[in-house]
Design a protein around this motif. Structure first.
Motif, PDB file in Angstrom:
ATOM      1  N   GLY A  13      -8.276   1.497  -3.838  1.00 14.21           N
ATOM      2  CA  GLY A  13      -7.939   2.704  -3.756  1.00 14.21           C
ATOM      3  C   GLY A  13      -8.023   3.446  -2.610  1.00 14.21           C
ATOM      4  O   GLY A  13      -6.963   4.225  -2.150  1.00 14.21           O
ATOM      5  N   PHE A  14      -9.138   3.650  -1.764  1.00 17.99           N
ATOM      6  CA  PHE A  14      -8.627   3.681  -0.079  1.00 17.99           C
ATOM      7  C   PHE A  14      -7.850   4.051   0.747  1.00 17.99           C
ATOM      8  O   PHE A  14      -7.311   4.731   1.541  1.00 17.99           O
ATOM      9  N   ARG A  15      -7.872   2.719   0.798  1.00 16.55           N
ATOM     10  CA  ARG A  15      -7.056   1.813   1.783  1.00 16.55           C
ATOM     11  C   ARG A  15      -5.043   2.878   0.948  1.00 16.55           C
ATOM     12  O   ARG A  15      -3.992   2.572   1.712  1.00 16.55           O
ATOM     13  N   HIS A  16      -4.735   3.265  -0.086  1.00 17.87           N
ATOM     14  CA  HIS A  16      -4.203   3.187  -0.479  1.00 17.87           C
ATOM     15  C   HIS A  16      -3.817   5.193  -0.040  1.00 17.87           C
ATOM     16  O   HIS A  16      -2.297   4.952   0.279  1.00 17.87           O
ATOM     17  N   LEU A  17      -4.929   5.411  -0.264  1.00 16.29           N
ATOM     18  CA  LEU A  17      -4.307   7.002   0.509  1.00 16.29           C
ATOM     19  C   LEU A  17      -3.846   6.822   1.339  1.00 16.29           C
ATOM     20  O   LEU A  17      -3.439   7.698   2.651  1.00 16.29           O
ATOM     21  N   PHE A  18      -4.250   5.550   2.613  1.00 17.43           N
ATOM     22  CA  PHE A  18      -4.014   6.241   4.207  1.00 17.43           C
ATOM     23  C   PHE A  18      -3.152   4.411   4.608  1.00 17.43           C
ATOM     24  O   PHE A  18      -3.213   3.737   5.179  1.00 17.43           O
ATOM     25  N   PRO A  19      -2.060   4.219   3.817  1.00 20.14           N
ATOM     26  CA  PRO A  19      -1.417   3.242   4.117  1.00 20.14           C
ATOM     27  C   PRO A  19      -1.128   2.793   5.736  1.00 20.14           C
ATOM     28  O   PRO A  19      -0.448   1.484   5.941  1.00 20.14           O
ATOM     29  N   GLU A  20      -1.501   3.789   6.332  1.00 22.02           N
ATOM     30  CA  GLU A  20      -0.481   3.594   7.731  1.00 22.02           C
ATOM     31  C   GLU A  20      -1.831   3.131   8.404  1.00 22.02           C
ATOM     32  O   GLU A  20      -1.613   3.069   9.591  1.00 22.02           O
TER      33      GLU A  20
ATOM     34  N   ARG B  86      -1.828  13.607   0.836  1.00 18.35           N
ATOM     35  CA  ARG B  86      -1.126  12.079   0.541  1.00 18.35           C
ATOM     36  C   ARG B  86      -1.720  12.205  -1.265  1.00 18.35           C
ATOM     37  O   ARG B  86      -1.771  11.013  -1.652  1.00 18.35           O
ATOM     38  N   GLY B  87      -2.151  13.327  -1.481  1.00 20.52           N
ATOM     39  CA  GLY B  87      -2.303  13.108  -3.111  1.00 20.52           C
ATOM     40  C   GLY B  87      -1.339  12.163  -4.122  1.00 20.52           C
ATOM     41  O   GLY B  87       0.072  12.611  -3.259  1.00 20.52           O
ATOM     42  N   ARG B  88      -1.531  11.934  -5.239  1.00 17.94           N
ATOM     43  CA  ARG B  88      -0.608  11.475  -6.092  1.00 17.94           C
ATOM     44  C   ARG B  88      -1.455  11.577  -7.697  1.00 17.94           C
ATOM     45  O   ARG B  88      -2.744  11.383  -7.868  1.00 17.94           O
ATOM     46  N   ALA B  89       0.136  11.520  -8.137  1.00 17.87           N
ATOM     47  CA  ALA B  89      -1.389  12.001 -10.067  1.00 17.87           C
ATOM     48  C   ALA B  89      -1.144   9.952 -10.051  1.00 17.87           C
ATOM     49  O   ALA B  89      -1.484   9.469  -9.462  1.00 17.87           O
ATOM     50  N   CYS B  90      -2.033   9.859 -11.380  1.00 17.51           N
ATOM     51  CA  CYS B  90      -2.946   8.868 -11.380  1.00 17.51           C
ATOM     52  C   CYS B  90      -1.284   7.974 -12.319  1.00 17.51           C
ATOM     53  O   CYS B  90      -0.827   8.128 -12.835  1.00 17.51           O
ATOM     54  N   ASP B  91      -1.869   5.701 -12.328  1.00 15.20           N
ATOM     55  CA  ASP B  91      -1.087   5.455 -12.092  1.00 15.20           C
ATOM     56  C   ASP B  91      -1.261   5.025 -13.797  1.00 15.20           C
ATOM     57  O   ASP B  91      -2.613   4.975 -14.096  1.00 15.20           O
ATOM     58  N   GLY B  92      -0.175   4.083 -14.528  1.00 15.47           N
ATOM     59  CA  GLY B  92      -0.599   4.018 -16.072  1.00 15.47           C
ATOM     60  C   GLY B  92      -1.207   2.609 -16.209  1.00 15.47           C
ATOM     61  O   GLY B  92      -1.799   2.234 -17.281  1.00 15.47           O
ATOM     62  N   GLY B  93      -1.130   1.523 -15.324  1.00 11.16           N
ATOM     63  CA  GLY B  93      -1.751   0.526 -15.024  1.00 11.16           C
ATOM     64  C   GLY B  93      -2.992   0.532 -15.296  1.00 11.16           C
ATOM     65  O   GLY B  93      -3.324   1.780 -14.445  1.00 11.16           O
ATOM     66  N   GLY B  94      -3.722  -0.567 -15.097  1.00 12.44           N
ATOM     67  CA  GLY B  94      -3.753  -1.665 -15.186  1.00 12.44           C
ATOM     68  C   GLY B  94      -2.372  -2.596 -15.230  1.00 12.44           C
ATOM     69  O   GLY B  94      -2.234  -2.056 -16.981  1.00 12.44           O
ATOM     70  N   GLY B  95      -2.573  -3.908 -15.771  1.00 13.65           N
ATOM     71  CA  GLY B  95      -1.982  -4.699 -16.966  1.00 13.65           C
ATOM     72  C   GLY B  95      -1.685  -4.820 -18.425  1.00 13.65           C
ATOM     73  O   GLY B  95      -3.418  -4.474 -18.377  1.00 13.65           O
TER      74      GLY B  95
ATOM     75  N   TYR C 102       0.926  -1.197   0.008  1.00 11.65           N
ATOM     76  CA  TYR C 102       0.218   0.140  -0.291  1.00 11.65           C
ATOM     77  C   TYR C 102       0.830   1.161   0.199  1.00 11.65           C
ATOM     78  O   TYR C 102       2.053   1.258   0.685  1.00 11.65           O
ATOM     79  N   GLY C 103       0.477   2.733  -0.228  1.00 13.46           N
ATOM     80  CA  GLY C 103       0.630   3.225  -0.547  1.00 13.46           C
ATOM     81  C   GLY C 103       1.190   4.325  -1.259  1.00 13.46           C
ATOM     82  O   GLY C 103       1.826   3.240  -2.755  1.00 13.46           O
ATOM     83  N   ILE C 104       1.913   5.423  -1.803  1.00  9.85           N
ATOM     84  CA  ILE C 104       3.167   6.036  -2.810  1.00  9.85           C
ATOM     85  C   ILE C 104       4.376   5.137  -3.158  1.00  9.85           C
ATOM     86  O   ILE C 104       5.114   4.557  -2.043  1.00  9.85           O
ATOM     87  N   GLN C 105       4.918   4.766  -4.307  1.00 11.15           N
ATOM     88  CA  GLN C 105       5.910   4.085  -4.829  1.00 11.15           C
ATOM     89  C   GLN C 105       6.423   5.133  -5.675  1.00 11.15           C
ATOM     90  O   GLN C 105       6.087   5.850  -6.289  1.00 11.15           O
ATOM     91  N   THR C 106       8.128   5.528  -4.990  1.00 13.73           N
ATOM     92  CA  THR C 106       8.932   6.221  -5.626  1.00 13.73           C
ATOM     93  C   THR C 106      10.284   5.822  -6.451  1.00 13.73           C
ATOM     94  O   THR C 106      10.062   4.603  -6.616  1.00 13.73           O
ATOM     95  N   ARG C 107      10.303   6.642  -7.123  1.00 17.13           N
ATOM     96  CA  ARG C 107      11.397   5.874  -8.593  1.00 17.13           C
ATOM     97  C   ARG C 107      11.974   4.875  -7.919  1.00 17.13           C
ATOM     98  O   ARG C 107      12.883   5.723  -6.662  1.00 17.13           O
TER      99      ARG C 107
ATOM    100  N   ASN D  72       8.385   1.108 -14.698  1.00 18.13           N
ATOM    101  CA  ASN D  72       7.448  -0.704 -14.212  1.00 18.13           C
ATOM    102  C   ASN D  72       7.125  -1.185 -13.495  1.00 18.13           C
ATOM    103  O   ASN D  72       7.171  -1.797 -12.637  1.00 18.13           O
ATOM    104  N   GLY D  73       6.611  -0.090 -12.765  1.00 17.26           N
ATOM    105  CA  GLY D  73       5.759  -0.811 -11.145  1.00 17.26           C
ATOM    106  C   GLY D  73       5.051  -1.917 -11.827  1.00 17.26           C
ATOM    107  O   GLY D  73       4.130  -1.477 -12.374  1.00 17.26           O
ATOM    108  N   ASP D  74       3.664  -3.199 -10.728  1.00 16.82           N
ATOM    109  CA  ASP D  74       3.466  -3.043 -10.556  1.00 16.82           C
ATOM    110  C   ASP D  74       1.416  -2.339 -10.557  1.00 16.82           C
ATOM    111  O   ASP D  74       1.862  -1.598  -9.854  1.00 16.82           O
ATOM    112  N   ALA D  75       0.592  -2.925 -11.398  1.00 14.39           N
ATOM    113  CA  ALA D  75      -0.508  -2.272 -10.604  1.00 14.39           C
ATOM    114  C   ALA D  75      -1.164  -1.713  -9.220  1.00 14.39           C
ATOM    115  O   ALA D  75      -0.469  -2.660  -8.677  1.00 14.39           O
ATOM    116  N   ALA D  76      -1.920  -0.860  -8.665  1.00 14.15           N
ATOM    117  CA  ALA D  76      -1.871  -0.947  -7.363  1.00 14.15           C
ATOM    118  C   ALA D  76      -2.681  -2.042  -6.501  1.00 14.15           C
ATOM    119  O   ALA D  76      -3.121  -2.106  -5.570  1.00 14.15           O
ATOM    120  N   SER D  77      -3.681  -2.497  -7.316  1.00 13.72           N
ATOM    121  CA  SER D  77      -4.329  -3.634  -6.957  1.00 13.72           C
ATOM    122  C   SER D  77      -3.216  -4.908  -6.300  1.00 13.72           C
ATOM    123  O   SER D  77      -3.955  -6.008  -6.037  1.00 13.72           O
TER     124      SER D  77
END
Lengths: 653, 579
Positions: free
Chosen positions: B283-290, B345-354, A97-102, B389-394
């Motif tokens: 998606g909601f959990r990705h915003l609050f990983p702690e 906590r914000g971030r831009a969108c991922d290019g994934g899904g696979g 979970y969470g933000i991954q950076t470069r 080349n990251g794995d998708a958020a799912s």
């Protein structure tokens, strides 16, 4: 005279053994040029350098350079189309979970270059052009590369192109550090092999200058032996040839030392637990053989695929910082305070509470802590105050409760780590011995053993310095492996001939050497490792595979045959095990100790140096020696056995 | 007051039990996918709320277990000896390859549950792996198992429908072993400490986690945040489909509304409403990983999925695209919308899904099926550039090795590389996508591709740029052709190729704010041309040496102090730069 030297960030420890007499030396390390500290320790230890037969050295130079990213500029020459293998990794993310950076690979993109060449798994498809190679290599040197790695696809199973490239480049630049992936790692998967190669090249110039610096200060440089990650001993030249093999040098020495001791007391199954100031390292040993792995990520995206002891590490030691998370759980590490400024009780900082502060508050360690270098006075009030601010208040509990919570969190975390290792190795850890050493190991041994159902604990004399002793007890281990691809049953003859070939490369007998096969079931991508006897028939091996969960249903293909021998270095164990030195007055004292279950008791404080073989007693008590304190809870009894070993055994109450 | 030390110990034993089940599942399975991360294990309270999940569980699968167990209600098992099994997407979410088991765990007077999910490599259907791009009904995607008591019959049925019967059998046994290990662990723990104490510890943890979430929730600004996205057309010539999301944050409630999303499509890019809810949670959990799993409840968010939309699939609409594409698009959309409501906590969108590539054929050793799932660029955040080349958020899994693939399958990789410069520009740039090109070494193979994001790149955040879109090309009959992201059964002969270029992540922050040190690195490493450095980021390099930037011109450009003649000069100068 045999000497073991362990160079840490703060201190350089030396242990020498001559005619059964043991000496220890501790001098400050010299980070600008570590060889200076090395030679000053050596000059304290002996005035006659000619008498040194062997120097066994465990080094952290490679690991530190990799973790702190302070290595060389490496140039990569690779197969056309695959420039970015190091950057792409296995398409993973660091955390769920969470933000991954470069991710920054060890080789920056501008120093990753391609040449036209290609091999299939079995043959060269497109040969490499030596002229093109030289031009590319020249351009890398021109752009500031300090070392070059050649890493081609399929170079493990079809090394022709990579070998030719290596020969061409070393022929032209004989003095430069130039490496080829298939020589450094026997991983049959490109990313892991390239990554291992890059890591080796990355630390090569540093390791080379470090070892040659030490060599220059020795009368006979050939006496220097370096401990490598699988616990073997190699010469300085061999270490320079693949420097990343020294990545786990220190922990490996400790584990092999533990093995030597446990072998002497005929306990082949144990968990070696080393807890020091910054980390906790555990290794599972069954049948006298430490678990080995080729698959370990040093940090995210940097796997090292060389044979090494399968040591699980968590960033929790005496100096690890403790804090409270937003949901009210206690978090320990990985951030640590090291020796300077150190825990709050050292009196040099008041902002961070550490595990040691919790131990002090509970009376588990003395406020007049005995170290090999002398007594250190610890500030209990500072520890209480910081722990109160950082842990007790946020949780709304007493300082003692907070400290107990910290320790039980640490111990549970370590027990979980060991339990999972057992699960992966299909071993029941509860019938193993817990062999605890390192400054903080004996302090927490009982707390770690308890949740695992382990009932027997062994603590070596001078436990705090045991890792440095480990080097002296290390046995030289040699290993080699051959990649293959044949069917287990129809290729039985081939299997025997590869085993024989491997054994021959090690100058060993095929029957006395240990062999391990890496096999995968046809149609499955998953490989598993199986220890094999040279005399075992293929049907017998098949039978064992069928009984192994996760091995699949066959038919099995052998993808690698590894062979190793453990040599025997003359070492006189009782002589090498140190005598524990007395640290306090002969009259025993008592002090109030709070145990991690929250109960407190007035405990007898015993001086380990004053105990002798056959002495025994019941917990609760505390047994002190210079550099380590053993806490014996009420459910354990203790006794001193042969070799000065302290045994803790759980009462069957 | 409860004893905090005992409480802490009990909670850590609970977590250790859940982790043990997952480690066991992975270690005993035979499929690389399961071994490398496509599993989830969760423990549930007697009230059906989630208690703990595996430390390494795949995020979407874990969320899907939460929604599944919640939806089962009265149908949850009460007899510990009879676990239930299902892969029914309409009655639980996911795709047919997501096999879920749930078993009762007696907790004193009450009964809680342990659930284990695994993504199987194949359970039948017209294309290996359960994603058939041309599927019009779920029957084409594999075997559907409704909620059924677990016994050997089910195992036999699954094994005989899989293209990989041997590994499926092993995987199944491993999954059952994981369920049993979890139950045994909990039984043992209960006998030692009594469930009153254990449940009290769990509830106290849940309460604290929910409080922490409630206080983190205060960081959200109130208002409505609308985002939308476009999916590739299922069939060439058809219109692309729209996803629309409106997140409304008020003092008391958070509404997540997909009203305006297009209707169900005749193709695999649908998902059941439970999958949609699971994706929102994920998606909601990705915003609050702690915050641990137990802090999140399905009722925290009011989620509305319009009936008949592609996010509310019903029988017999296919749903194979759920885990590979659609869920990740929903997760991205959720993160994008909430990013506008939350600072820091914000971030831009991922290019994934696979993007999925499948090559099937008849090799020397019999039929083979190769399935590849590519990575894409991750979105940038205030903490730095996105991951390439990251794995998708799912997911939380790994790609196979090229050498391994080439040893086992009659294909050869031509390229596997970073697709440089495809992350969106910004103070922090998006992660780069991937280029992957594979050559068939055998005649009469069949190629299927399921890819997306060819129409709209991943969105940036805080004025960061959009990432590049993805594309697919095939080389058949001696020439390259642009292809859609939905190919099924294309004939591949020896020498034919497939090339897929995946999307970059979105950028974060205005590109003019990017540090010159980072830009120089980009130029030096070939990620950015000098022209783009000037055009997008306002930094002018005087020569091809990336250390040599023109500070006067850069200052003018970046501070917008240009006269009109300056502009003309600049434009000429910039156009003259090489790409």
């Amino acid at each position: 005279m045999i000497i073991g030297i362990d160079i840490g960030g703060t201190f350089t420890d030396l242990v020498s053994s001559e005619d059964g007499e043991i000496r220890t030396v501790k001098v400050p390390s010299t980070p600008d040029d570590f060889s200076e500290g090395f030679s000053s320790a050596l000059s304290v230890a002996t005035s006659d350098p000619g008498a040194i037969e062997e120097i066994v050295h465990a080094t952290t130079v490679a690991t530190n350079a990799l973790i702190q990213r302070k290595g060389a500029r490496v140039g990569l020459i690779t197969t056309k189309g695959f420039r970015d293998i190091l950057a792409l990794r296995r398409r993973d993310r660091g955390a769920a979970y969470g933000i991954q950076t470069r991710f920054e690979p060890l080789v920056p993109r501008e120093l990753r270059r391609e040449v036209s060449e290609r091999a299939s798994p079995t043959e060269v498809v497109n040969p490499v052009d030596p002229d093109e190679l030289s031009i590319v290599a020249q351009s890398l040197w021109d752009d500031g590369a300090e070392a070059i790695l050649v890493a081609f696809l399929h170079a493990l199973t079809c090394p022709d192109n990579e070998r030719l490239a290596l020969d061409t480049l070393t022929g032209r630049w004989p003095d430069k550090p130039i490496f080829a992936s298939h020589v450094l790692s026997d991983a049959a998967t490109e990313f892991e092999r390239f990554s291992t190669g890059a890591a080796s090249a990355y630390v090569a110039p540093l390791v080379r200058s470090y070892l040659s610096g030490i060599g220059e200060r020795l009368d006979r440089p050939e006496t220097l032996r370096v401990v490598v990650s699988d616990g073997g001993l190699v010469s300085a030249d061999e270490a320079e040839a693949n420097p990343v093999r020294t990545a786990l040098s220190g922990p490996a020495a400790g584990v092999w030392g533990a093995r030597a001791v446990c072998e002497a007391i005929e306990e082949p199954a144990f968990v070696a637990c080393d807890m020091g100031g910054t980390s906790f390292d555990a290794c599972l040993v069954s049948d006298g053989v430490p678990a080995l792995t080729r698959d370990r990520e040093l940090t995210f995206g940097i796997p090292l695929a060389v044979e090494m002891l399968d040591i699980a590490t968590i960033g929790a030691g005496g100096g690890s910082v403790v804090s409270v998370s937003s949901v009210g759980t206690v978090e320990v590490g990985p951030e640590g305070m090291g020796a300077d400024p150190g825990p709050a009780c050292y009196g040099r900082q008041v902002h961070r509470a550490t595990v040691t502060d919790a131990d002090l508050v509970l009376g588990r360690i003395s406020s007049e802590l005995k170290l090999p270098s002398g007594t250190r006075n610890l500030d209990v009030d500072a520890a209480r105050k910081t722990l109160n601010e950082r842990v007790a208040q946020p949780l709304g509990v007493s300082v003692e409760a907070a400290a107990s919570l910290v320790l039980s969190t640490v111990e549970e975390k370590m027990a979980d780590q060991i339990r999972q290792m057992g699960l992966k190795a299909r071993q029941d850890v509860s019938d193993h011995i817990l062999f605890a050493y390192g400054g903080a190991g004996p302090l927490h041994a009982a707390g770690i053993a308890d949740p695992l159902g382990i009932t027997r604990i062994v603590i070596p004399p001078n436990a705090g310095l045991f890792s440095a002793w480990g080097g002296l007890l290390t046995q030289p281990r040699q290993a080699c492996s051959t990649a293959s691809a044949f069917d287990l049953v129809t290729g039985e003859d081939q299997l025997k001939s590869v085993m024989a070939l491997n054994a021959k490369r090690l100058n060993a007998d095929i029957d006395t050497a240990s062999h391990a096969l890496t096999v995968r079931s046809r149609g499955s991508a998953r490989s598993i490792s199986l220890a094999a006897d040279a005399t075992e028939s293929a049907p017998r091996l098949e039978e064992r595979l069928r009984a192994t969960p996760g091995a699949g249903r066959g038919p099995w293909i052998v993808t690698r045959v590894s062979t190793s021998i453990v040599g025997s270095r003359a070492c006189d164990l009782p002589g090498l095990l140190p005598k524990t030195v007395r640290v306090s007055d002969p009259e025993s004292t008592t002090r109030s100790v709070v145990f991690t279950d929250g109960r407190s008791a007035d405990c007898l404080v015993l001086d380990r140096g004053a105990l002798s073989e056959g002495d025994a007693g019941d917990g609760p008590c505390v047994i002190e020696e210079a550099g380590a304190t053993t806490v014996v809870p009420s459910c354990f009894g203790w006794r001193v056995g042969t070799l000065g070993l302290l045994h803790l055994e759980r009462n069957h109450a | 007051m409860a004893d905090p030390i005992l409480e802490n110990r009990l909670l850590s034993r609970i977590q250790a039990g859940v982790d043990e089940a997952e480690v066991l599942f992975r270690a005993r399975s035979m499929s690389a996918g399961i071994d490398e991360g496509e599993t989830a294990v969760s423990l549930f309270f007697p009230d059906g709320g989630v208690w703990a999940e595996g430390t390494d569980s795949a995020p979407l699968m874990a969320a899907a277990l939460v929604t599944w167990v919640d939806s089962l209600g009265d149908r949850l098992p009460t007899d510990p000896s009879v676990p239930l099994i299902s892969n029914d997407p309409y009655d639980g979410g996911g795709t047919l390859c997501d096999l879920r088991m749930v078993a009762a765990v007696p907790m004193g007077e009450a009964v809680g549950w342990i659930a284990v999910a695994g993504h199987y490599p194949d359970l039948g259907g017209s294309v290996v792996g359960g994603v058939a791009p041309e599927a019009r009904t779920i029957q084409e995607e594999g075997l559907r198992v409704p909620l059924t008591p677990l016994d050997d019959t089910v195992a036999g049925l699954l094994v005989s429908n899989s293209r990989f019967p041997a590994s499926t059998g092993e995987d199944f046994d491993a999954q059952v072993a994981a369920v049993r290990a979890g139950q045994a662990w909990m039984r043992d723990l209960g006998e030692r400490h009594g469930w009153d104490a254990i449940l009290a510890a769990g509830r106290s943890m849940r309460e604290r986690s929910r409080k922490a979430l409630a206080s983190a929730r205060q960081e959200l600004s109130t208002g409505t945040f609308v985002r939308h996205d476009r999916l590739d057309a299922e069939t060439a010539g058809l219109d692309p489909r729209h996803l629309k999301l409106a997140v409304t944050v008020s003092e008391s409630v958070i509404e997540v509304d997909f009203e305006g999303t297009d209707p169900l499509v005749a193709g695999p890019t649908n998902c059941s409403s439970l999958s949609t809810v699971a994706s929102v949670l994920c998606g909601f959990r990705h915003l609050f990983p702690e915050i641990p799993a137990c802090g999140f409840g399905i009722d925290d968010l009011e989620i509305r999925v319009p009936h008949g939309s592609l996010l509310d699939a019903v029988f017999p609409f296919p749903v194979g695209g759920t885990s590979d594409v659609l869920s990740d698009r929903v997760i991205s959309l959720v993160i994008e919308a909430f990013s506008r409501a939350v600072h820091g906590r914000g971030r831009a969108c991922d290019g994934g899904g696979g993007n999925v590539i499948v090559v099937e054929g008849l090799g020397e050793d019999g039929p083979f099926a190769l399935r590849l799932v590519t990575g894409a660029g991750g979105g940038a955040s205030g903490r730095g550039d996105g991951l390439s080349n990251g794995d998708a958020a799912s997911r939380h899994s790994r790609f196979a090795s090229i050498e391994e693939i080439e040893r086992a399958f009659p294909v050869r990789f031509h390229t596997y590389a970073e697709r440089v410069g495809t992350g969106g520009a910004g103070r922090y740039r998006g992660g780069d996508g991937t280029v992957l090109e594979v050559i068939s070494l055998l005649d009469e193979c069949r190629l299927s591709v399921y890819a997306d994001r060819s129409l709209r790149g991943a969105g940036g955040h805080q004025r960061g740029g959009r990432g590049s879109t993805a594309d697919v090309e095939v080389f058949v009959d001696g020439r390259w052709e642009k292809a859609s992201g939905r190919l099924q059964g294309v004939a591949l002969n020896q020498g034919d190729r497939i090339r897929i270029r995946t999307a970059g992540g979105g950028g974060y922050g205005h590109p003019y704010e990017r540090a010159i040190r980072l830009l120089s690195e980009d130029v030096r490493s070939g990620r950015l041309s000098r022209k783009d450095a000037a055009k997008q980021h306002g930094v002018v390099y005087a020569s091809s040496d990336a250390r040599d930037y023109d500070s006067a011109k850069t200052f003018k450009l970046r501070s917008y102090r240009l006269t009109s003649s300056d502009v003309d000069d600049f434009l000429d100068e910039i156009e003259a730069l090489e790409d």
